[in-house]
Design an enzyme around this catalytic site. Structure first.
Site, mmCIF file in Angstrom:
data_model
loop_
_atom_site.group_PDB
_atom_site.id
_atom_site.type_symbol
_atom_site.label_atom_id
_atom_site.label_comp_id
_atom_site.label_asym_id
_atom_site.label_seq_id
_atom_site.Cartn_x
_atom_site.Cartn_y
_atom_site.Cartn_z
ATOM 1 N N CYS A 189 21.092 -9.427 -16.886
ATOM 2 C CA CYS A 189 20.000 -8.464 -16.772
ATOM 3 C C CYS A 189 18.698 -9.165 -16.400
ATOM 4 O O CYS A 189 18.635 -10.379 -16.283
ATOM 5 C CB CYS A 189 19.807 -7.729 -18.097
ATOM 6 S SG CYS A 189 21.308 -6.939 -18.730
ATOM 7 N N ARG A 193 19.507 -3.515 -15.944
ATOM 8 C CA ARG A 193 20.828 -3.789 -16.508
ATOM 9 C C ARG A 193 21.903 -3.990 -15.449
ATOM 10 O O ARG A 193 22.034 -3.200 -14.517
ATOM 11 C CB ARG A 193 21.259 -2.641 -17.420
ATOM 12 C CG ARG A 193 22.560 -2.930 -18.176
ATOM 13 C CD ARG A 193 22.999 -1.752 -19.000
ATOM 14 N NE ARG A 193 24.176 -2.094 -19.804
ATOM 15 C CZ ARG A 193 25.007 -1.211 -20.325
ATOM 16 N NH1 ARG A 193 24.791 0.085 -20.144
ATOM 17 N NH2 ARG A 193 26.042 -1.603 -21.034
ATOM 18 N N ILE A 205 28.096 -4.991 -18.236
ATOM 19 C CA ILE A 205 29.255 -5.861 -18.422
ATOM 20 C C ILE A 205 30.115 -5.381 -19.589
ATOM 21 O O ILE A 205 31.337 -5.274 -19.474
ATOM 22 C CB ILE A 205 28.820 -7.325 -18.680
ATOM 23 C CG1 ILE A 205 27.915 -7.820 -17.537
ATOM 24 C CG2 ILE A 205 30.037 -8.231 -18.845
ATOM 25 C CD1 ILE A 205 28.577 -7.947 -16.191
ATOM 26 N N GLY A 208 21.581 -11.805 -21.026
ATOM 27 C CA GLY A 208 22.576 -12.826 -21.330
ATOM 28 C C GLY A 208 23.800 -12.267 -22.006
ATOM 29 O O GLY A 208 24.111 -11.079 -21.922
ATOM 30 N N ASP A 213 26.310 -6.670 -27.932
ATOM 31 C CA ASP A 213 25.782 -7.890 -28.539
ATOM 32 C C ASP A 213 24.265 -7.803 -28.690
ATOM 33 O O ASP A 213 23.681 -8.419 -29.580
ATOM 34 C CB ASP A 213 26.174 -9.121 -27.725
ATOM 35 C CG ASP A 213 25.843 -9.005 -26.238
ATOM 36 O OD1 ASP A 213 25.450 -7.915 -25.786
ATOM 37 O OD2 ASP A 213 26.003 -10.014 -25.504
ATOM 38 N N ILE A 253 35.159 -21.220 -1.584
ATOM 39 C CA ILE A 253 34.399 -21.184 -0.334
ATOM 40 C C ILE A 253 34.628 -22.479 0.433
ATOM 41 O O ILE A 253 34.699 -23.566 -0.142
ATOM 42 C CB ILE A 253 32.898 -20.956 -0.615
ATOM 43 C CG1 ILE A 253 32.153 -20.597 0.655
ATOM 44 C CG2 ILE A 253 32.264 -22.139 -1.317
ATOM 45 C CD1 ILE A 253 30.745 -20.075 0.414
ATOM 46 N N SER A 256 32.450 -20.619 -14.357
ATOM 47 C CA SER A 256 32.193 -21.793 -13.516
ATOM 48 C C SER A 256 32.530 -23.072 -14.254
ATOM 49 O O SER A 256 32.730 -23.071 -15.473
ATOM 50 C CB SER A 256 30.719 -21.822 -13.076
ATOM 51 O OG SER A 256 29.906 -22.316 -14.139
#
Length: 625
Positions: A2, A49, A52, A75, A99, A287, A359
């Site tokens: 967000c 927002r 998620i 977050g 959360d 990629i 990641s």
């Protein structure tokens, strides 16, 4: 993920809704799904927002039961389901499944001590109407950004500087100390920003704004204290268990979730563990580039086939001129890490299939993966053997006359090594990570800027960190400095802006703070061994990945900047840096700048790093000043 922003008038004047809306509209890319506002007299909070979890009831801002406290949050807190029943047992009533609401009640219960209990990435603001205080906090590693400014009686904050720039009394004066830092490091380190009027809230810090003023405090620090009582096998087991838990926690999502897959050990191991934790096949995104030497698709494909992922590949020929303009807008500050280009593209491509991506960020910092850690270790060995006077005078003199020969094999490029050994360890490391030498910067900065800076030295940032890591071994010392500078201000800034530019959430299991704390206790000999890093991580990965992935040469997310400046960007860079309209004209010595450019353009020297930094500064200045 967000975007958040807000205003607090300390004198009690009511906040104008149109100002808050203008701020929030600059953050649409961070949260395209919904917007929300809270205004109460001298306080205004706004939120954008990207949905998620708890898609139907998670709209922000969120208030507690009696409306006395209100939160906006950016977050993810991964342990919120564990905290929720503890808070409910203490009488807290929940209206949502988010959360966000858990953070609010945790603050209501424990105050700023709630930060010790949160596990995740976060930047949030909580208004306490009874106490008339505004509380801001940022996560331990600095994954989520938070900026603030005090303009007269108004305190303003936002996820990105551009939201502050729309305010009517915003001053765009450049902080020359920050400019000097940028020339050295390629980024502006916290708490400074490129603007005098704006500060970054540093990672692992909170801020309290009240009628008494603004107070900023640190709430967490990373302690490197190697524990020698565990064997290699025991460390491997502990590391695997923590890695698996860290990945599992980050799989909670009500929207499509996948992973970046570069084919390197970090992202490949994350995909392997995701497969172990998931019932369905993992969505992977890779990629490739038309320049063969920068393409890693064959390694990514090998891992994707091994784990039967839903694999998506994209080959791009970067439109460098176009993408650098976009980056200059999204970053809000000059930013010289050229890997922002491929990071932007991989986020753009991944967003076509998922809304959340895991990641491999953090593997190099945790497990000594950067080659510079090896050099730091070797330089320290030499410092122990050669007496100070010889190092400081003989070796420094030798370094001055030793030719800089980038075309030679790595072992023969001794100029930097000799120069670093002749200096104290932290100054040597500062030079290793700098975009340009202090000598080059001194020549490049204009006389007027020199007079303003007086005796300011960017190296002092590193010197102050030395006090915190004095007594550590060379590898741990370099890791600590990177955790305080390069990781939050370069790597995580790059990932946040590139992902949010594409409305994509990125989660980094290797930067779970409990995993980071565990890694800080692993002895250096289990990280760096046989002239290679990530030894213990490779031991864990050996159970999940083929040797061709684990032991292949490290490529990194690099780009052919030297070639771009001489080819695709040649005319654009010359026009941007050397014409009479350059915004940096009064900041730089134009004769020195032209000499640098001409030598690089004509192939007489490789000045790609400083020239790229100057080019990105100029693009930023034209966009934002």
């Amino acid at each position: 993920m967000c975007g958040i922003c807000g205003l607090f008038d300390i004198d009690g004047a009511p906040i104008k809704r149109e100002l808050l809306v203008a701020m929030n509209e600059t953050l649409v890319h961070r949260g395209p799904d919904e917007e929300g506002y809270y205004l109460e007299g001298p306080l205004g909070l706004a939120h954008r927002r990207l949905s998620i979890i708890d898609l139907h009831t998670g709209r922000q801002p969120i208030a507690n039961e009696d409306g006395s406290k209100v939160i906006v949050f950016n977050g993810e807190v991964y342990n919120f389901k564990e905290l929720r029943p503890h808070l409910a047992a203490r009488g807290h009533v929940f209206k949502t499944l988010t959360d966000t609401e858990v953070i609010l009640h945790a603050f209501e219960e424990w105050g700023e001590a709630c930060l010790e209990k949160l596990r995740g990435m976060f930047a949030f603001a909580i208004w306490d109407a009874r106490e008339r205080t505004l509380f801001l906090a940022r996560d331990r590693l600095g994954k989520k950004p938070l900026y603030y400014a005090v303009m007269g009686s108004t305190f303003a904050f936002a996820s990105e500087i551009k939201a502050l720039m729309v305010l009517p009394h915003f001053q765009k004066d450049i902080d020359l100390h920050a400019f000097s830092d940028y020339l050295s490091l390629g980024y502006v380190p916290a708490p400074k920003t490129i603007f005098q009027a704006v500060n970054k809230l540093p990672a692992a810090h909170y801020l309290m704004c009240s009628l008494k003023g603004v107070v900023v405090r640190e709430y967490w620090d990373l302690e490197f204290s190697p524990e020698e009582n565990l064997s290699e096998k025991e460390w491997s087991k502990l590391l695997y268990e923590n890695l698996l838990e860290s990945v599992r926690l980050r799989l909670v999502s009500e929207v499509p979730l996948g992973a970046f897959l570069s084919g390197g050990i970090d992202s490949s191991l994350i995909v392997a563990l995701m497969t172990k934790c998931s019932r369905s096949s993992v969505i992977t995104n890779s990629i490739g580039f038309s320049v063969r030497s920068y393409d890693e698709l064959e390694y990514a494909r090998e891992v994707a086939q091994l784990y039967h992922t839903q694999h998506h590949e994209y080959v791009v020929s970067p439109n460098i001129s176009h993408v650098t303009e976009k980056l200059a807008w999204h970053f809000d500050e000059p930013f010289a890490d050229a890997s922002a280009v491929p990071t932007f593209y991989v986020c753009q491509m991944a967003r076509k299939t998922v809304t959340v991506c895991l990641s491999g960020d953090g593997g190099d910092e945790n497990f000594a993966g950067y080659r510079r850690y090896l050099f730091e270790y070797l330089e320290d060995l030499v410092r122990l053997v050669i007496p100070d006077p010889i190092r400081r005078y003989c070796l420094r003199g030798l370094a001055e006359i030793y030719p800089k020969a980038d075309w030679l094999p790595q072992p023969l490029r001794a100029k930097t090594f000799l120069g670093n050994v002749a200096r104290d360890p932290v100054e040597g490391y500062f030079r290793s990570v700098s975009f340009m030498t202090p000598e080059m910067k001194k020549k490049l900065i204009s006389g007027d800027v020199h007079r303003e800076l007086k005796d300011y030295d960017t190296y002092d940032i590193f010197r102050s960190l030395l006090e915190r890591c004095r007594g550590l071994d060379a590898v741990s010392r370099a890791q600590y400095i990177d955790f305080k500078t390069y990781l939050p201000e370069d790597i995580l800034t790059k990932v946040d802006r590139a992902s949010m530019a594409n409305s994509l959430e990125v989660r980094a299991p290797l930067l779970d703070h409990k995993l980071v704390e565990l890694a800080a206790h692993i002895p250096p000999r289990f990280k760096l061994r046989n002239r290679a890093g990530k030894y213990i991580l490779k031991k864990v990965a050996a159970h999940h990945l083929p040797p061709s992935v684990i032991f292949r040469p490290k490529m990194g997310f690099s780009m052919p900047v030297r070639e771009w400046l001489r080819a695709e960007l040649r005319h654009r860079v010359q026009e941007t840096l050397c014409d009479g309209d350059a915004r940096s004209r009064n900041l730089l010595n134009q004769k020195v700048l032209r000499r640098l450019w001409n030598a690089h353009r004509d192939g007489l020297a490789n000045h790609s790093q400083p020239l790229w930094a100057l080019f990105m500064f100029e693009l930023w200045a034209r966009r934002h000043l």
